[in-house]
Design a protein around this motif. Structure first.
Motif, PDB file in Angstrom:
ATOM      1  N   TYR A   1      31.167  -8.955  13.460  1.00 24.82           N
ATOM      2  CA  TYR A   1      29.960  -9.422  13.192  1.00 24.82           C
ATOM      3  C   TYR A   1      29.774 -11.068  13.470  1.00 24.82           C
ATOM      4  O   TYR A   1      29.146 -11.633  14.220  1.00 24.82           O
ATOM      5  CB  TYR A   1      29.486  -9.435  11.978  1.00 24.82           C
ATOM      6  N   GLY A   2      31.104 -11.856  13.107  1.00 22.13           N
ATOM      7  CA  GLY A   2      31.003 -13.346  13.278  1.00 22.13           C
ATOM      8  C   GLY A   2      31.046 -13.708  14.613  1.00 22.13           C
ATOM      9  O   GLY A   2      30.369 -14.575  15.117  1.00 22.13           O
ATOM     10  N   ASP A   3      31.938 -12.830  15.505  1.00 25.37           N
ATOM     11  CA  ASP A   3      32.096 -13.192  16.719  1.00 25.37           C
ATOM     12  C   ASP A   3      30.832 -13.165  17.629  1.00 25.37           C
ATOM     13  O   ASP A   3      30.395 -13.656  18.644  1.00 25.37           O
ATOM     14  CB  ASP A   3      33.075 -12.086  17.728  1.00 25.37           C
ATOM     15  N   ARG A   4      29.918 -11.871  17.260  1.00 22.44           N
ATOM     16  CA  ARG A   4      28.806 -11.581  17.744  1.00 22.44           C
ATOM     17  C   ARG A   4      27.749 -12.732  17.644  1.00 22.44           C
ATOM     18  O   ARG A   4      26.785 -13.245  18.424  1.00 22.44           O
ATOM     19  CB  ARG A   4      28.396 -10.260  17.481  1.00 22.44           C
ATOM     20  N   LEU A   5      27.742 -12.932  16.470  1.00 22.59           N
ATOM     21  CA  LEU A   5      26.643 -14.128  15.709  1.00 22.59           C
ATOM     22  C   LEU A   5      27.032 -15.414  16.443  1.00 22.59           C
ATOM     23  O   LEU A   5      26.128 -15.891  16.910  1.00 22.59           O
ATOM     24  CB  LEU A   5      26.758 -14.257  14.367  1.00 22.59           C
ATOM     25  N   ALA A   6      28.137 -15.716  16.687  1.00 23.74           N
ATOM     26  CA  ALA A   6      28.826 -16.963  17.188  1.00 23.74           C
ATOM     27  C   ALA A   6      28.320 -17.230  18.762  1.00 23.74           C
ATOM     28  O   ALA A   6      27.779 -18.054  19.156  1.00 23.74           O
ATOM     29  CB  ALA A   6      30.049 -17.305  17.216  1.00 23.74           C
ATOM     30  N   GLN A   7      28.376 -15.817  19.421  1.00 25.03           N
ATOM     31  CA  GLN A   7      28.165 -15.800  20.980  1.00 25.03           C
ATOM     32  C   GLN A   7      26.627 -15.875  20.834  1.00 25.03           C
ATOM     33  O   GLN A   7      26.048 -16.720  21.869  1.00 25.03           O
ATOM     34  CB  GLN A   7      28.451 -14.407  21.296  1.00 25.03           C
ATOM     35  N   ARG A   8      25.669 -15.553  20.127  1.00 24.43           N
ATOM     36  CA  ARG A   8      24.260 -15.922  20.325  1.00 24.43           C
ATOM     37  C   ARG A   8      24.059 -17.365  20.049  1.00 24.43           C
ATOM     38  O   ARG A   8      23.081 -17.946  20.542  1.00 24.43           O
ATOM     39  CB  ARG A   8      23.280 -14.981  19.183  1.00 24.43           C
TER      40      ARG A   8
ATOM     41  N   TRP B   1      25.306  -5.795  14.490  1.00 28.19           N
ATOM     42  CA  TRP B   1      25.644  -5.246  13.280  1.00 28.19           C
ATOM     43  C   TRP B   1      25.684  -3.771  13.251  1.00 28.19           C
ATOM     44  O   TRP B   1      26.116  -2.846  12.686  1.00 28.19           O
ATOM     45  CB  TRP B   1      24.989  -5.683  11.930  1.00 28.19           C
ATOM     46  N   GLU B   2      24.572  -3.195  14.083  1.00 21.57           N
ATOM     47  CA  GLU B   2      24.146  -1.666  14.014  1.00 21.57           C
ATOM     48  C   GLU B   2      25.319  -0.653  14.162  1.00 21.57           C
ATOM     49  O   GLU B   2      25.395   0.419  13.455  1.00 21.57           O
ATOM     50  CB  GLU B   2      23.306  -1.333  15.082  1.00 21.57           C
ATOM     51  N   ASP B   3      26.496  -1.029  14.793  1.00 15.96           N
ATOM     52  CA  ASP B   3      27.632  -0.225  15.205  1.00 15.96           C
ATOM     53  C   ASP B   3      28.714  -0.317  14.135  1.00 15.96           C
ATOM     54  O   ASP B   3      29.820   0.410  14.324  1.00 15.96           O
ATOM     55  CB  ASP B   3      27.999  -0.116  16.538  1.00 15.96           C
ATOM     56  N   LEU B   4      28.539  -1.225  13.170  1.00 15.38           N
ATOM     57  CA  LEU B   4      29.584  -1.759  12.438  1.00 15.38           C
ATOM     58  C   LEU B   4      29.421  -0.757  10.864  1.00 15.38           C
ATOM     59  O   LEU B   4      28.511  -0.754  10.361  1.00 15.38           O
ATOM     60  CB  LEU B   4      29.612  -3.097  11.708  1.00 15.38           C
ATOM     61  N   PRO B   5      30.496   0.187  10.625  1.00 17.37           N
ATOM     62  CA  PRO B   5      30.305   1.238   9.680  1.00 17.37           C
ATOM     63  C   PRO B   5      29.850   0.725   8.198  1.00 17.37           C
ATOM     64  O   PRO B   5      29.581   1.251   7.429  1.00 17.37           O
ATOM     65  CB  PRO B   5      31.628   1.868   9.784  1.00 17.37           C
ATOM     66  N   SER B   6      30.451  -0.744   7.851  1.00 16.23           N
ATOM     67  CA  SER B   6      30.491  -1.063   6.586  1.00 16.23           C
ATOM     68  C   SER B   6      29.345  -2.127   6.492  1.00 16.23           C
ATOM     69  O   SER B   6      28.907  -2.386   5.283  1.00 16.23           O
ATOM     70  CB  SER B   6      31.774  -1.839   6.156  1.00 16.23           C
ATOM     71  N   TYR B   7      28.476  -2.203   7.488  1.00 17.32           N
ATOM     72  CA  TYR B   7      27.274  -2.850   7.310  1.00 17.32           C
ATOM     73  C   TYR B   7      26.036  -2.032   6.806  1.00 17.32           C
ATOM     74  O   TYR B   7      25.020  -2.056   7.463  1.00 17.32           O
ATOM     75  CB  TYR B   7      26.816  -3.546   8.470  1.00 17.32           C
ATOM     76  N   GLN B   8      26.222  -1.045   5.813  1.00 19.87           N
ATOM     77  CA  GLN B   8      25.317  -0.223   5.380  1.00 19.87           C
ATOM     78  C   GLN B   8      23.830  -0.841   4.669  1.00 19.87           C
ATOM     79  O   GLN B   8      22.932  -0.545   4.703  1.00 19.87           O
ATOM     80  CB  GLN B   8      25.723   0.906   4.608  1.00 19.87           C
ATOM     81  N   LYS B   9      24.376  -1.966   3.793  1.00 23.92           N
ATOM     82  CA  LYS B   9      23.134  -2.889   3.196  1.00 23.92           C
ATOM     83  C   LYS B   9      22.376  -3.342   4.367  1.00 23.92           C
ATOM     84  O   LYS B   9      20.965  -3.530   3.907  1.00 23.92           O
ATOM     85  CB  LYS B   9      23.939  -3.791   2.402  1.00 23.92           C
ATOM     86  N   PHE B  10      22.846  -3.821   5.316  1.00 19.50           N
ATOM     87  CA  PHE B  10      21.824  -4.104   6.541  1.00 19.50           C
ATOM     88  C   PHE B  10      21.166  -2.925   7.039  1.00 19.50           C
ATOM     89  O   PHE B  10      19.914  -3.575   7.267  1.00 19.50           O
ATOM     90  CB  PHE B  10      22.788  -4.777   7.600  1.00 19.50           C
TER      91      PHE B  10
END
Length: 269
Positions: A38-45, A245-254
């Motif tokens: 998530y951090g890598d992808r957010l940083a890229q944006r 985040w959508e493909d990250l299994p533990s981001y269910q709260k999102f």
């Protein structure tokens, strides 16, 4: 001025029994592996925003990560920028960040006083703050961080701060900060020779955010008579958190959050 200990207590003290990771995410179910992705992808944006609006080559520049936490974006920033200065109010989190970013040799971690950025004026090219200001319950502290970011930027430097834009005037909840409006920020910007370049909004995010992108033009201090700079014609709508985040299994709260209604924007009120 609100003291460091008061600010620390308002946010971090209630998280002392949590791990550093849970304190950052406010979700103990998020895995370390998913947190890093998530951090890598957010940083890229954010890097794409710097590349689009910035004037200095990133590979020759220093970026500030204000409210760095564990270094979720500091670490991926370190692969693109010449150097990263990661700043946070909390010593425990900074120690955890040094461990998280141990493989990066171009990150410096600095503890601040909760109100200022301990760097010389006109000393860096880029200043970033994300996921931080919406937790601060004192409006003057939020606004002073904008002032401090503009102060430390070189002429031609770029400020990119993320704010939530749905707040009300009642500070409620453990980690919900003070409302901020366009009028509040325009008063700050009128003190500097700067130009608001974009207000970047993710239209699919149910928790409305803006990335406020500001170019510092010179070190000249201006009287507060400049016309308001933040206006809705600067809005740029694009994915920011959507798609990371959508493909990250533990981001269910999102996932549950994204299924809910979008909050009403109060920034222009």
């Amino acid at each position: 001025m609100v003291g460091k200990e008061a600010l620390n207590t308002q946010y971090w003290q209630e998280l002392q029994d949590k791990s550093a990771l849970a304190g950052i995410t406010l979700d103990s179910s998020i895995s370390p592996a998913d947190f890093r992705i998530y951090g890598d992808r957010l940083a890229q944006r954010q890097i794409e925003m710097f590349q689009r609006y910035g004037q200095y080559p990133l590979s020759q520049s220093t970026v500030i990560d204000l409210g760095c936490g564990l270094g979720r974006v500091s670490l991926p920033f370190s692969r693109v920028f010449a150097s990263v200065t990661a700043i946070d109010i909390n010593r425990r989190i900074l120690d955890a960040g040094r461990t998280y970013c141990a493989d990066a040799t171009n990150i410096v971690f600095i503890e601040n006083d909760g109100a200022t950025i301990p760097l010389p004026s006109s000393s860096v090219e880029y200043c970033y703050c994300g996921g931080v200001l919406q937790h601060i319950k004192v409006l003057s502290v939020i606004l002073d961080y904008f002032r401090e970011g503009l102060r430390i930027l070189k002429p031609g430097g770029l400020l990119n701060y993320s704010i939530q834009t749905w707040m009300d005037d009642i500070v409620s909840g453990n980690n919900i900060g003070k409302r901020i409006t366009a009028n509040d920020l325009n008063k700050v910007l009128s003190e500097f020779d700067c130009e608001a370049l974009a207000l970047i909004e993710d239209p699919k995010d149910p928790v409305p955010h803006l990335n406020v992108v500001i170019l510092k033009k010179s070190d000249e201090f201006l009287a507060s008579t400049v016309q308001a700079q933040l206006r809705d014609t600067l809005l740029v709508r694009q994915d920011v958190r959507t798609g990371i985040w959508e493909d990250l299994p533990s981001y269910q709260k999102f996932a549950r959050l994204w299924a809910g209604p979008r909050k009403n924007v109060t920034f222009w009120s």
